[in-house]
Structures are given as structure tokens and as C-alpha cells.
Design an enzyme around this catalytic site. Structure first.
Site, PDB file in Angstrom:
ATOM      1  N   ASP A  10      53.342  52.208   6.296  1.00  0.00           N
ATOM      2  CA  ASP A  10      53.235  51.899   7.657  1.00  0.00           C
ATOM      3  C   ASP A  10      52.436  53.145   8.187  1.00  0.00           C
ATOM      4  OD1 ASP A  10      54.434  54.735   7.176  1.00  0.00           O
ATOM      5  OD2 ASP A  10      56.067  54.647   7.887  1.00  0.00           O
ATOM      6  N   HIS A  11      52.072  53.725   9.454  1.00  0.00           N
ATOM      7  CA  HIS A  11      51.220  54.826  10.150  1.00  0.00           C
ATOM      8  C   HIS A  11      50.884  55.755   9.700  1.00  0.00           C
ATOM      9  CE1 HIS A  11      54.890  54.705  12.332  1.00  0.00           C
ATOM     10  NE2 HIS A  11      54.818  56.019  11.883  1.00  0.00           N
ATOM     11  N   CYS A  67      55.051  55.163   2.503  1.00  0.00           N
ATOM     12  CA  CYS A  67      55.326  56.044   4.283  1.00  0.00           C
ATOM     13  C   CYS A  67      55.040  56.942   4.268  1.00  0.00           C
ATOM     14  CB  CYS A  67      56.698  54.844   4.624  1.00  0.00           C
ATOM     15  SG  CYS A  67      58.437  55.263   3.483  1.00  0.00           S
ATOM     16  N   GLY A  68      55.865  57.858   5.014  1.00  0.00           N
ATOM     17  CA  GLY A  68      56.257  59.419   4.733  1.00  0.00           C
ATOM     18  C   GLY A  68      56.863  59.759   4.016  1.00  0.00           C
ATOM     19  N   THR A  69      58.058  59.093   3.466  1.00  0.00           N
ATOM     20  CA  THR A  69      58.547  59.808   2.587  1.00  0.00           C
ATOM     21  C   THR A  69      58.767  58.841   1.358  1.00  0.00           C
ATOM     22  OG1 THR A  69      60.614  58.614   3.106  1.00  0.00           O
ATOM     23  CG2 THR A  69      59.944  61.281   3.885  1.00  0.00           C
ATOM     24  N   GLY A  70      58.543  57.309   1.469  1.00  0.00           N
ATOM     25  CA  GLY A  70      57.989  56.879   0.812  1.00  0.00           C
ATOM     26  C   GLY A  70      59.437  55.659   0.306  1.00  0.00           C
ATOM     27  N   GLY A  72      61.805  54.802   3.083  1.00  0.00           N
ATOM     28  CA  GLY A  72      63.024  53.599   3.556  1.00  0.00           C
ATOM     29  C   GLY A  72      61.574  52.064   3.235  1.00  0.00           C
ATOM     30  N   ASN A 101      63.267  49.829 -16.329  1.00  0.00           N
ATOM     31  CA  ASN A 101      63.092  48.855 -15.584  1.00  0.00           C
ATOM     32  C   ASN A 101      62.778  47.991 -14.696  1.00  0.00           C
ATOM     33  OD1 ASN A 101      63.624  52.730 -14.079  1.00  0.00           O
ATOM     34  ND2 ASN A 101      65.462  51.398 -15.185  1.00  0.00           N
ATOM     35  N   ARG A 111      53.874  62.445   2.516  1.00  0.00           N
ATOM     36  CA  ARG A 111      54.192  63.101   3.581  1.00  0.00           C
ATOM     37  C   ARG A 111      54.454  64.159   2.246  1.00  0.00           C
ATOM     38  NH1 ARG A 111      56.096  61.290   9.880  1.00  0.00           N
ATOM     39  NH2 ARG A 111      54.765  60.262  10.025  1.00  0.00           N
ATOM     40  N   ARG A 134      66.668  46.583 -25.401  1.00  0.00           N
ATOM     41  CA  ARG A 134      67.542  47.099 -24.556  1.00  0.00           C
ATOM     42  C   ARG A 134      67.888  46.832 -22.964  1.00  0.00           C
ATOM     43  NH1 ARG A 134      66.306  51.561 -26.550  1.00  0.00           N
ATOM     44  NH2 ARG A 134      66.431  53.596 -24.548  1.00  0.00           N
ATOM     45  N   HIS A 135      65.978  47.267 -22.475  1.00  0.00           N
ATOM     46  CA  HIS A 135      66.458  47.465 -21.092  1.00  0.00           C
ATOM     47  C   HIS A 135      66.326  46.411 -20.690  1.00  0.00           C
ATOM     48  CE1 HIS A 135      65.511  51.680 -22.207  1.00  0.00           C
ATOM     49  NE2 HIS A 135      64.424  51.105 -23.480  1.00  0.00           N
ATOM     50  N   ARG A 138      69.658  45.124 -19.401  1.00  0.00           N
ATOM     51  CA  ARG A 138      69.867  46.131 -18.454  1.00  0.00           C
ATOM     52  C   ARG A 138      69.360  45.560 -16.821  1.00  0.00           C
ATOM     53  NH1 ARG A 138      69.378  51.314 -21.792  1.00  0.00           N
ATOM     54  NH2 ARG A 138      71.346  51.160 -23.070  1.00  0.00           N
TER      55      ARG A 138
HETATM   56  C1  RB5 Z   1      57.324  57.223  10.093  1.00  0.00           C
HETATM   57  O1  RB5 Z   1      58.143  58.993  11.133  1.00  0.00           O
HETATM   58  C2  RB5 Z   1      58.634  58.089   9.113  1.00  0.00           C
HETATM   59  O2  RB5 Z   1      60.572  57.970   9.088  1.00  0.00           O
HETATM   60  C3  RB5 Z   1      58.254  56.535   7.768  1.00  0.00           C
HETATM   61  O3  RB5 Z   1      56.670  56.941   7.871  1.00  0.00           O
HETATM   62  C4  RB5 Z   1      58.995  57.007   6.130  1.00  0.00           C
HETATM   63  O4  RB5 Z   1      59.885  58.451   5.838  1.00  0.00           O
HETATM   64  C5  RB5 Z   1      60.861  56.286   6.326  1.00  0.00           C
HETATM   65  O5  RB5 Z   1      60.828  56.368   5.295  1.00  0.00           O
END
Ligand code: RB5
Length: 147
Positions: A10-11, A67-70, A72, A101, A111, A134-135, A138
Site C-alpha cells: 500500500d502507500h 504495508c505499514g505493519t505488514g 493487514g 510452513n 513502519r 512431517r511438515h 501439517r
Molecule cells: C495504513 O495507514 C496502514 O493502516 C496500513 O499500511 C497497514 O499498516 C495495515 O495493516
């Protein structure tokens, strides 16, 4: 033959995604960077699903999304049948999601994780293979949960 890797974000992660794209291209991977390129606010589920569909259809061998946190974009990617995507902020996990996995997608939080570590995480993911055995049992159980 070197694997084809689809990338999306994303952005919040455009710059890091482009750095990763260049890095893996230098290593000989075929890169399909499906954007976006504009920093305009966008919706991570759309980009996660678009990359995941490429992997699920066989148009790409593996995918990397950010994304910001990875988190979402990972959740969105995992909604596509056949996708196993994990968020990693360390290299051991990146290696193990391939080895144990059979993850076919990696997610990184731009971020959360700095550029140097992100590139090491990508290298660990792309440099590891599924161990099977074995994996496999699973992973088959994971696949059986898919609707
Ligand atoms: C966007 O602001 C933020 O919510 C997105 O990049 C992400 O972190 C969502 O999981």
C-alpha cells in the site's frame, strides 16, 4: 531458472518495496512489481489480493507484500485460496515459514522493519526451501481448512 516474484504494497511501503524489487532483481530473480507507485492513500486489501492471485494462479512463484505493519496486507493475502503468507520482522522466521510452513508469500511492515533488516529477511525467505516430510502433513492440514 530463477523464480518469478510478485511484489505489491500500500502507500505506506512504496519506497521499501521498490528497494526490495531492485535488490532481488540484482540477485537474478524475475520481478513483477504490480505497484502502486503513487503515494496517494490506498487500500491494502486490494494490493494484497492482487499479488496473492498472481501466486495462486501460478503467474508468480512467490510473493512479497508490504504495508505499514505488514499485518493487514498479510490478512488479505491469506484470504486467497492456496496462499500461505506470514509477516516477518526477523530472518529466522522468514527462513522457517518457507522450510516448515511452505509459505508462498512474505509480508513485511515498512513502519516496523528498517531497510537493511528487510533485505536480510527477503534473502532468508527466498534462500530457503520447503523441507517436506512431517511438515508436509501439517501443511496439508492447513490446506484442508480452506473453503
Ligand atoms: C495504513 O495507514 C496502514 O493502516 C496500513 O499500511 C497497514 O499498516 C495495515 O495493516
Amino acid at each position: 531458472m530463477k523464480q518469478k516474484i510478485v511484489l505489491s504494497s500500500d502507500h505506506a511501503a512504496i519506497e521499501l518495496r521498490q528497494v526490495i524489487a531492485k535488490h532481488i532483481e540484482t540477485k537474478g530473480f524475475t520481478v513483477d512489481d504490480i505497484g502502486p507507485t503513487s503515494s496517494e492513500s490506498t487500500h491494502y486489501p486490494d494490493h494484497g489480493a492482487a499479488a496473492a492471485r498472481k501466486v495462486a494462479s501460478g503467474a508468480a512463484d512467490l510473493g512479497i507484500v508490504l504495508c505499514g505493519t505488514g499485518q493487514g496486507i498479510m490478512m488479505a493475502a491469506n484470504k486467497i485460496k492456496g496462499i500461505r503468507c506470514g509477516v516477518c520482522s526477523d530472518t529466522f522466521s522468514a527462513q522457517m515459514i518457507r522450510a516448515h510452513n511452505d509459505a508462498n508469500m512474505l509480508s513485511i511492515g515498512a513502519r516496523v522493519t528498517g531497510e537493511g533488516l528487510a533485505l536480510a529477511i527477503v534473502d532468508a525467505f527466498l534462500g530457503s526451501d520447503f523441507e517436506g516430510g512431517r511438515h508436509e502433513t501439517r501443511v496439508d492440514l492447513i490446506k484442508a481448512l480452506e473453503v
